[in-house]
Design an enzyme around this catalytic site. Sequence first.
Site, PDB file in Angstrom:
ATOM      1  N   CYS A 109       0.993  -1.223   0.014  1.00  0.00           N
ATOM      2  CA  CYS A 109       0.096   0.115  -0.069  1.00  0.00           C
ATOM      3  C   CYS A 109       1.044   0.981  -0.088  1.00  0.00           C
ATOM      4  O   CYS A 109       1.671   1.353   0.949  1.00  0.00           O
ATOM      5  CB  CYS A 109      -0.881  -0.192   1.167  1.00  0.00           C
ATOM      6  SG  CYS A 109      -1.782   1.557   1.377  1.00  0.00           S
TER       7      CYS A 109
ATOM      8  N   CYS B 135      -0.709   4.300   2.441  1.00  0.00           N
ATOM      9  CA  CYS B 135      -0.466   3.969   3.853  1.00  0.00           C
ATOM     10  C   CYS B 135      -0.290   2.675   4.129  1.00  0.00           C
ATOM     11  O   CYS B 135       1.099   2.377   4.138  1.00  0.00           O
ATOM     12  CB  CYS B 135      -1.599   4.662   4.613  1.00  0.00           C
ATOM     13  SG  CYS B 135      -3.316   4.205   4.190  1.00  0.00           S
ATOM     14  N   SER B 136      -1.315   2.063   4.502  1.00  0.00           N
ATOM     15  CA  SER B 136      -1.064   0.589   4.851  1.00  0.00           C
ATOM     16  C   SER B 136      -2.302  -0.291   4.679  1.00  0.00           C
ATOM     17  O   SER B 136      -2.517  -1.105   5.618  1.00  0.00           O
ATOM     18  CB  SER B 136      -0.438   0.608   6.536  1.00  0.00           C
ATOM     19  OG  SER B 136      -1.525   1.098   7.344  1.00  0.00           O
ATOM     20  N   CYS B 137      -2.947  -0.065   3.800  1.00  0.00           N
ATOM     21  CA  CYS B 137      -4.047  -0.826   3.595  1.00  0.00           C
ATOM     22  C   CYS B 137      -3.892  -2.025   3.266  1.00  0.00           C
ATOM     23  O   CYS B 137      -2.763  -2.587   2.970  1.00  0.00           O
ATOM     24  CB  CYS B 137      -4.856  -0.350   2.108  1.00  0.00           C
ATOM     25  SG  CYS B 137      -5.535   1.427   2.365  1.00  0.00           S
TER      26      CYS B 137
END
Lengths: 225, 103
Positions: A129, A132-134
């Site tokens: 991702c 961000c950090s999906c």
Amino acid sequence: MRRPFGRCILDSGFGAPHDAPMPHDHPDHPHSLLPSDPALRVKALETILVRKGLVDPAAMDEILDTYERKVGPHLGAKVVARAWSDPAFRDRLLADATAAIAELGISGRQGEHVVAVENTPDTHNMVVCTLCSCYPWPLLGIPPAWYKSDAYRARAVREPRKVLAEFGVSLPDGQKVRVWDSTAEVRYLVVPMRPEGSEGLDEAALSDLVSRDSMIGTGLAGASK
Amino acid sequence: MTPPSRFDEPWQAQLFALTVAMSEAGHFTWARWAEAFGATLKAMGTDRLLDGGADYYAAWLTTLEGLLDRSGHAPVDEAAATKAAWERAYLATPHGQPVQLPG
């Protein structure tokens, strides 16, 4: 059970709720230990939002319980093992993963779609991702720190083979690497290739071969977890 | 037996739950959250590389504070005053007693 707000946020994880104070003496600290700055800022937000009735403390407890104890890579591994064992399920998974995982009682909480991408001798898939950090939370739980790091987020797209090599994965020259960039709406699950020699194993035994990293694409199934 | 926490510190878990609960209660969409969080990470990451651990949750907290300030759910002044009230409560409570906000 909801713990009172006043509990010491420093003392433990979210394991055993305890309402009784811990009996021990700290002559140098007559008052309670002051939590860290971020801990106090989180507490302040929580206090305000709960007071205004915007969040339900019970809902927060349920979310924590889910992500600390129930959800984790074992769920993704179950899906992969099913796909390896049941060709019809594999087809449904690749066509509409959100619906297919629902058959196993797994669903996203935020309306996100899950897309399954299958590794083949021609193509290796890898997930990142960059925003961000999906991450496919319902299948893999909370992402590891490296997945959230700037280094991985930047380099997975730019130099995926080099990143893979650092994870100990070397692919044949002819196998393409395809990198999938997750978003808040779409989360990817890699279906790794079924390891050779795994014929005849049942689903439970197969799921033991499926590591978290193999479902992100930074590992291969059958390698040590 | 309790498995090890997936968070390094309890406040990170609390922050995570608070954010997910706010989104699930319909106060903001997860897409809006991800966009704001992505912007914070990008801004923070211009100075140095973020390691995905403590600095990641620091960015998360900054993002949530900003979102809740802009939406009016928890204006910065109110958040600062509440934090200060908690600090006073901790300092005024004998060790071992439950810490509570007055009123």
